[in-house]
Design a protein around this motif. Structure first.
Motif, mmCIF file in Angstrom:
data_model
loop_
_atom_site.group_PDB
_atom_site.id
_atom_site.type_symbol
_atom_site.label_atom_id
_atom_site.label_comp_id
_atom_site.label_asym_id
_atom_site.label_seq_id
_atom_site.Cartn_x
_atom_site.Cartn_y
_atom_site.Cartn_z
ATOM 1 N N VAL A 67 0.868 -1.173 0.000
ATOM 2 C CA VAL A 67 0.000 0.000 0.000
ATOM 3 C C VAL A 67 0.908 1.226 0.000
ATOM 4 O O VAL A 67 2.100 1.137 0.304
ATOM 5 N N SER A 68 0.346 2.382 -0.318
ATOM 6 C CA SER A 68 1.157 3.594 -0.449
ATOM 7 C C SER A 68 1.944 3.941 0.819
ATOM 8 O O SER A 68 3.002 4.553 0.739
ATOM 9 N N ASP A 69 1.462 3.521 1.993
ATOM 10 C CA ASP A 69 2.200 3.805 3.234
ATOM 11 C C ASP A 69 3.298 2.775 3.515
ATOM 12 O O ASP A 69 3.953 2.824 4.548
#
Length: 101
Positions: A67-69
């Motif tokens: 995920v982007s994080d």
């Protein structure tokens, strides 16, 4: 019916006879549904853009990735087709012919 008869005979030969519920499901001596049969999941990525998923039986498919994080996430792409899945049980019960009392 021949497959059902062969399954019943095999369990009987193993000393683990099955029982049939009023609804027609096969259960073991403990009353739990038997696990067995055929299962498959097929996934196709078409032209790099379209993901097609199909399954039969109690196999499932999940898609995972970063995920982007930076954490890892996943999403279920399909559910299983097993009598222990309440939605599937209800779906099949609606399709089954009425059984005499």
């Amino acid at each position: 019916e021949r497959v059902r008869a062969a399954l019943l005979a095999r369990y009987r030969a193993l000393g683990q006879p099955l029982k049939q519920t009023a609804e027609g499901f096969l259960v073991g001596s403990d009353g739990q549904p038997i696990d067995g049969g055929t299962t498959a999941t097929v996934v196709a990525l078409i032209k790099g853009k379209l993901l097609v998923v199909a399954n039969a039986g109690d196999s499932e498919a999940i898609l995972g990735g970063r995920v982007s994080d930076g954490s890892v996430g996943f999403e279920a792409l399909c559910g299983d087709h097993a009598p222990t899945n309440v939605d599937e049980f209800i779906r099949v019960a609606k399709l089954a012919p009425e059984r005499p009392a």
